[in-house]
Motif scaffolding. Sequence first.
Motif, PDB file in Angstrom:
ATOM      1  N   THR A 132       9.914 -18.482  19.599  1.00  0.00           N
ATOM      2  CA  THR A 132      10.253 -17.455  20.454  1.00  0.00           C
ATOM      3  C   THR A 132       9.779 -17.270  22.003  1.00  0.00           C
ATOM      4  OG1 THR A 132       8.724 -16.039  19.662  1.00  0.00           O
ATOM      5  CG2 THR A 132      10.789 -15.993  18.480  1.00  0.00           C
ATOM      6  N   LYS A 137      19.207 -14.968   6.475  1.00  0.00           N
ATOM      7  CA  LYS A 137      19.263 -16.274   7.301  1.00  0.00           C
ATOM      8  C   LYS A 137      20.252 -16.079   8.392  1.00  0.00           C
ATOM      9  CE  LYS A 137      18.631 -21.049   7.109  1.00  0.00           C
ATOM     10  NZ  LYS A 137      18.634 -22.332   6.125  1.00  0.00           N
ATOM     11  N   ASN A 138      19.969 -16.271   9.740  1.00  0.00           N
ATOM     12  CA  ASN A 138      20.725 -16.029  10.616  1.00  0.00           C
ATOM     13  C   ASN A 138      21.415 -17.377  11.215  1.00  0.00           C
ATOM     14  OD1 ASN A 138      20.495 -13.333  11.052  1.00  0.00           O
ATOM     15  ND2 ASN A 138      18.636 -13.493  12.294  1.00  0.00           N
ATOM     16  N   ASP A 148      13.857 -24.962   6.808  1.00  0.00           N
ATOM     17  CA  ASP A 148      13.747 -23.837   8.096  1.00  0.00           C
ATOM     18  C   ASP A 148      12.551 -24.854   8.695  1.00  0.00           C
ATOM     19  OD1 ASP A 148      15.373 -21.838   7.482  1.00  0.00           O
ATOM     20  OD2 ASP A 148      13.895 -21.199   5.713  1.00  0.00           O
ATOM     21  N   ARG A 149      12.706 -24.576  10.006  1.00  0.00           N
ATOM     22  CA  ARG A 149      11.683 -25.043  11.008  1.00  0.00           C
ATOM     23  C   ARG A 149      11.271 -23.848  11.874  1.00  0.00           C
ATOM     24  NH1 ARG A 149      14.491 -30.477  13.709  1.00  0.00           N
ATOM     25  NH2 ARG A 149      14.585 -31.678  11.634  1.00  0.00           N
ATOM     26  N   SER A 150      10.181 -23.943  12.499  1.00  0.00           N
ATOM     27  CA  SER A 150       9.496 -22.994  13.166  1.00  0.00           C
ATOM     28  C   SER A 150      10.428 -22.349  14.418  1.00  0.00           C
ATOM     29  CB  SER A 150       8.194 -23.201  13.867  1.00  0.00           C
ATOM     30  OG  SER A 150       7.994 -24.296  14.561  1.00  0.00           O
ATOM     31  N   TYR A 151      10.565 -21.294  14.563  1.00  0.00           N
ATOM     32  CA  TYR A 151      11.614 -20.788  15.830  1.00  0.00           C
ATOM     33  C   TYR A 151      10.598 -20.491  16.822  1.00  0.00           C
ATOM     34  CZ  TYR A 151      14.764 -18.061  18.542  1.00  0.00           C
ATOM     35  OH  TYR A 151      15.469 -17.581  19.465  1.00  0.00           O
ATOM     36  N   ILE A 159      15.032 -25.511  16.312  1.00  0.00           N
ATOM     37  CA  ILE A 159      15.770 -24.788  15.473  1.00  0.00           C
ATOM     38  C   ILE A 159      16.851 -25.777  14.700  1.00  0.00           C
ATOM     39  CG2 ILE A 159      17.850 -23.190  15.327  1.00  0.00           C
ATOM     40  CD1 ILE A 159      16.848 -21.883  17.782  1.00  0.00           C
ATOM     41  N   LYS A 170      18.207 -14.918  17.729  1.00  0.00           N
ATOM     42  CA  LYS A 170      17.422 -15.541  17.082  1.00  0.00           C
ATOM     43  C   LYS A 170      17.772 -16.292  15.874  1.00  0.00           C
ATOM     44  CE  LYS A 170      13.562 -12.850  18.943  1.00  0.00           C
ATOM     45  NZ  LYS A 170      14.240 -12.234  19.879  1.00  0.00           N
ATOM     46  N   PRO A 171      18.422 -17.480  16.115  1.00  0.00           N
ATOM     47  CA  PRO A 171      19.245 -17.920  14.829  1.00  0.00           C
ATOM     48  C   PRO A 171      18.032 -18.967  14.112  1.00  0.00           C
ATOM     49  CG  PRO A 171      19.822 -19.349  16.844  1.00  0.00           C
ATOM     50  CD  PRO A 171      19.052 -17.865  17.213  1.00  0.00           C
ATOM     51  N   ASP A 172      18.430 -18.938  12.721  1.00  0.00           N
ATOM     52  CA  ASP A 172      17.696 -19.951  11.992  1.00  0.00           C
ATOM     53  C   ASP A 172      18.139 -21.125  11.974  1.00  0.00           C
ATOM     54  OD1 ASP A 172      15.322 -17.691  11.070  1.00  0.00           O
ATOM     55  OD2 ASP A 172      17.371 -16.803  10.005  1.00  0.00           O
ATOM     56  N   LEU A 173      19.438 -21.284  12.214  1.00  0.00           N
ATOM     57  CA  LEU A 173      20.009 -22.343  12.118  1.00  0.00           C
ATOM     58  C   LEU A 173      21.439 -22.500  13.121  1.00  0.00           C
ATOM     59  CD1 LEU A 173      20.793 -24.697   9.325  1.00  0.00           C
ATOM     60  CD2 LEU A 173      23.121 -23.972  10.682  1.00  0.00           C
TER      61      LEU A 173
END
Length: 378
Positions: free
Chosen positions: A371, A3-4, A366-369, A127, A101-104
């Motif tokens: 990109t 997890k980033n 988590d939510r959709s990132y 995010i 590309k952070p997850d949070l």
Amino acid sequence: MTKNILIISSDNTGHGHKSITESICEKVRKNHDVKIHVIDGFSMGGQFLMNIGKSYGPITRMSGTLWKMIWHFSSLKPSLVNQFIESQIKNDFLQLLDEVKPDLILSVHPNFNGSVINILEKQRIKIPFVTLIADLVNIYPLWADKRADYIISPTVEARDKCIEFGIPAENIKVSGFPVRSRFHRDTGNFILKKGTPLKCLIMSGGEGVGNMQNIAKNLLDNFDCTIKIVAGRNAKLKAKLEQTLKSRYGDKVEIFGFTKNIQDLMFDSDIAFTRGSPNVMFEAIASNTPIIITGALPGQEEDNPAFAEKYNLGVVCKNANEIKSIINKLLANNGEKLNDIKTCQRKFINSHAAEDILQLLLQVEDRSYETAAVPSYS
């Protein structure tokens, strides 16, 4: 899956934001499923915004009145502050998202809550965004943005203020104040042996604000004591103290600039004199060193001295001339009052606050990132 987490902090507006960030990062080292990227939020706005961040130290050192005006003015128009910061950091922030590309996203500075959320919303980037409040009682409206997924509060008092600002109680988590692990210790009662000097530490946060000279003189003229003074980044204050105190009191006084081993100075002290800086206060509490609070910055620190007294974590000294009376009361009856403070500190501090905060971040849904919504600057 790793997890980033992107942490938006600050290196120049005091040392508290950086210390809080470090307390969380050191917990991540034990968790191989987490990767953290830390950015100084002011650096995303180029040299102009960096200069604004760096102005915090000189302003708070030279004029508490000016700082109070700035704090209250920006509190009245948080949306304008958000829009200004947004305009300054937008391009660099979007490039950062493309790279990390952070997850949070975790913000530990009020200037990067609403401003960042504004950008995310306008770019339709989803995010999870979490705010970690770095103040205790008097919090900026900028800390309390209703759009944040969660707001992590170090105290019940800050949580209640968030609720006054309209944040739903279920979106606020009270964690305790995160302190780096090297400050935590559990000591016994205070015992001052006859013929042993009282060991005092005088400090005032990373910017070296406060009348340290008068405090030192009152202590040295009235008690058998040794004193260590931390002037922080205030080089002029350090030079002045060396000139005025060392020549008069000699080896009874040691003067330090900004130091990274402040925990060792706390461990070696019976009492610490400090400004009402949240970070410094809680590092002293974690080290189980009774504190005497000698002042507070207007605005975000105003009620911190009363907070310390409310929970018996220390005492307040409004005038250097009160020091003799205060110390005598603390030392009376074999240090009964001093030992009461040490006991209350051990009961109050949450030594697992940083770990609790990290676990909360890992549990945020988590939510959709998206990109595709993030422009590439490569």
